[in-house]
Design an enzyme around this catalytic site. Structure first.
Site: not given
Ligand code: AP5
Length: 221
Positions: A13, A127, A160, A171
């Site tokens: 994402k 990552r 991270r 997660r």
């Molecule tokens: P990346 O783009 O970083 O993936 P992402 O989907 O953004 O993953 P996140 O881990 O950031 O999502 P998340 O939803 O778990 O975490 P968030 O920060 O929102 O890509 C991942 C890797 O793959 C990278 O190394 C990239 O280079 C590689 N990659 C990507 N696409 C690729 C492809 N096509 N081919 C090859 N490689 C590729 O949330 C963290 C925490 O915050 C949650 O656990 C929760 O505790 C809290 N939180 C956040 N939002 C909320 C909410 N709305 N409500 C409640 N709690 C929340």
């Protein structure tokens, strides 16, 4: 343009948000990034959110909604924005609808990035993120030119805290229980596009871009 990027952890994402931003310069609102920043700064929000984020659980809805309402009222959101990782529960989606009604906003499109469990674990374990500008790297697919240094700003790259295998699994479990029902929720509103996020970055972005063009949200070439 207001779009939502929905998908399991590691679906890409954040990466795709960066690609869309090159095409349409609107802010990326990542609740995950906002929370990690608050934790790093030791703010009240950070103190309250820390234990949830580090154990892979969801931060309570009321805290998230407060963050969202404050953020979308900022000046840079006037021309639109992208939500990365929000909403994440049906309650957040319902609260968002009420908020948008008040502010006279509409969701243009929700992209759901479908990803297999193996891909998720593999991608997240490799990552690395820049501590300075937030750029996202992967040691296998898009490694930095110099080890542990950001190509864009020279900042330090780190892993991270929640990218350990046991937290990744938690997660994923939380995603399946609490967030996945949103796919059906937005499908019923006819505003959801599914994207196969196991494919490589370019192909995945082409699909998103084609849909945005079809909807007239980015320029037709
Ligand atoms: P990346 O783009 O970083 O993936 P992402 O989907 O953004 O993953 P996140 O881990 O950031 O999502 P998340 O939803 O778990 O975490 P968030 O920060 O929102 O890509 C991942 C890797 O793959 C990278 O190394 C990239 O280079 C590689 N990659 C990507 N696409 C690729 C492809 N096509 N081919 C090859 N490689 C590729 O949330 C963290 C925490 O915050 C949650 O656990 C929760 O505790 C809290 N939180 C956040 N939002 C909320 C909410 N709305 N409500 C409640 N709690 C929340």
């Amino acid at each position: 343009m207001i779009i939502i990027l929905l998908g399991p952890p590691g679906a890409g994402k954040g990466t795709i948000a960066g690609e869309i931003k090159k095409e349409k310069d609107i802010p990326i609102i990542s609740t995950g990034d906002i929370l990690r920043k608050a934790i790093k700064n030791g703010s009240d929000l950070g103190k309250e959110a820390q234990s949830y984020v580090n154990s892979g659980k969801l931060v309570p809805d009321y805290l998230i909604m407060k963050i969202i309402e404050e953020r979308i009222k900022e000046k840079d959101c006037k021309k639109g924005f992208m939500f990365d990782g929000f909403p994440r529960t049906i309650q957040q989606a319902v609260d968002l609808e009420l908020l948008f009604k008040r502010l006279k906003h509409n969701i243009d499109q929700v992209f759901y990035f479908e990803t297999s469990k193996n891909t998720i674990i593999e991608r997240l374990s490799d990552r690395r993120v820049c501590t300075k500008c937030g750029a996202i790297y992967n040691l296998n697919y898009n490694p930095p030119k110099i080890k542990d240094k950001c190509d864009k700003c020279g900042g330090e790259l780190i892993q991270r805290d929640d990218d350990k295998e046991e937290t990744i699994l938690k997660r994923l479990e939380v995603f399946n229980d609490e967030t996945l029902p949103l796919v059906d929720y937005y499908q019923k509103q006819n505003i959801l596009t599914k994207i196969n996020a196991d494919q490589d970055l370019d192909d995945r972005f082409k699909e998103v871009e084609a849909r945005l063009k079809e909807l007239g949200l980015v320029g037709k070439k």
